[in-house]
Scaffold this active site. Sequence first.
Site, PDB file in Angstrom:
ATOM      1  N   ARG A 174      -8.448   6.586  -6.003  1.00 54.15           N
ATOM      2  CA  ARG A 174      -7.450   7.173  -6.897  1.00 54.15           C
ATOM      3  C   ARG A 174      -8.077   7.760  -8.151  1.00 54.15           C
ATOM      4  O   ARG A 174      -7.452   8.547  -8.854  1.00 54.15           O
ATOM      5  CB  ARG A 174      -6.411   6.131  -7.288  1.00 54.15           C
ATOM      6  CG  ARG A 174      -6.885   5.179  -8.361  1.00 54.15           C
ATOM      7  CD  ARG A 174      -5.949   4.013  -8.582  1.00 54.15           C
ATOM      8  NE  ARG A 174      -6.211   3.298  -9.787  1.00 54.15           N
ATOM      9  CZ  ARG A 174      -7.229   2.465  -9.993  1.00 54.15           C
ATOM     10  NH1 ARG A 174      -8.120   2.269  -9.049  1.00 54.15           N
ATOM     11  NH2 ARG A 174      -7.371   1.844 -11.137  1.00 54.15           N
ATOM     12  N   ARG A 211       9.574  -1.370   4.712  1.00 55.18           N
ATOM     13  CA  ARG A 211       9.969  -1.688   6.087  1.00 55.18           C
ATOM     14  C   ARG A 211       8.779  -2.171   6.907  1.00 55.18           C
ATOM     15  O   ARG A 211       8.885  -3.136   7.660  1.00 55.18           O
ATOM     16  CB  ARG A 211      10.615  -0.478   6.746  1.00 55.18           C
ATOM     17  CG  ARG A 211      11.968  -0.143   6.166  1.00 55.18           C
ATOM     18  CD  ARG A 211      12.562   1.075   6.815  1.00 55.18           C
ATOM     19  NE  ARG A 211      13.818   1.439   6.175  1.00 55.18           N
ATOM     20  CZ  ARG A 211      14.363   2.620   6.223  1.00 55.18           C
ATOM     21  NH1 ARG A 211      13.762   3.598   6.895  1.00 55.18           N
ATOM     22  NH2 ARG A 211      15.492   2.865   5.622  1.00 55.18           N
TER      23      ARG A 211
END
Length: 145
Positions: free
Chosen positions: A104, A31
Site C-alpha cells: 500500500r 461474507r
Amino acid sequence: MLDQIHWLAAVTVLGVLEQAYFFLQVIYARRLFGISPPKISGPPEFERIFRAQVNSSEYFPIFLALLWQAGLFFHQGLAAALGLLYLYARYCYFMGYKASSSERLTPIYFSAGVLWILIAVSALGILHFFLSHYVGLNVLQLLTA
C-alpha cells in the site's frame, strides 16, 4: 457554465463509483470471512480490505474539495487530470493493501503527492482571484507582459 465544470463532474462521478466499489469489496469480504456488522476485526485479509476502504473514505471529502477548488480557481483540465491520477493511485492503494500491507505504501505516497499538488494549484488559483478581484493585480497579465 456547465462547459467549465463538466470534467470536474465526470471525475467526481468516477470517484463516487470507486468508493462504491470499495464498499462492495468490504461487503464481499464480510461474507467471505463470516464477519457480521458491526464487527470490524477478523482475519488479516479482512482487516486490510476494511482499512483500505475506511482510509479511502476518510480522504475522499478532502480530495473532492481540492478537486473542485483547483478546477474552479485554477484550471479545470489540470484538476481533472490530477483527479484521475488520484483515483488511479487510490485504486492501486486499495488493491495493494488488499494483497499485503506493505504494497500500500507506494500508491499512498503517490496519492498524497497528488493531493499536495491539488492544494498548491488551489491556493495559487484562489490567491490569483483575490489579487485580481480585490487588489486589481492580475498576475497572469504581468507574467505574459
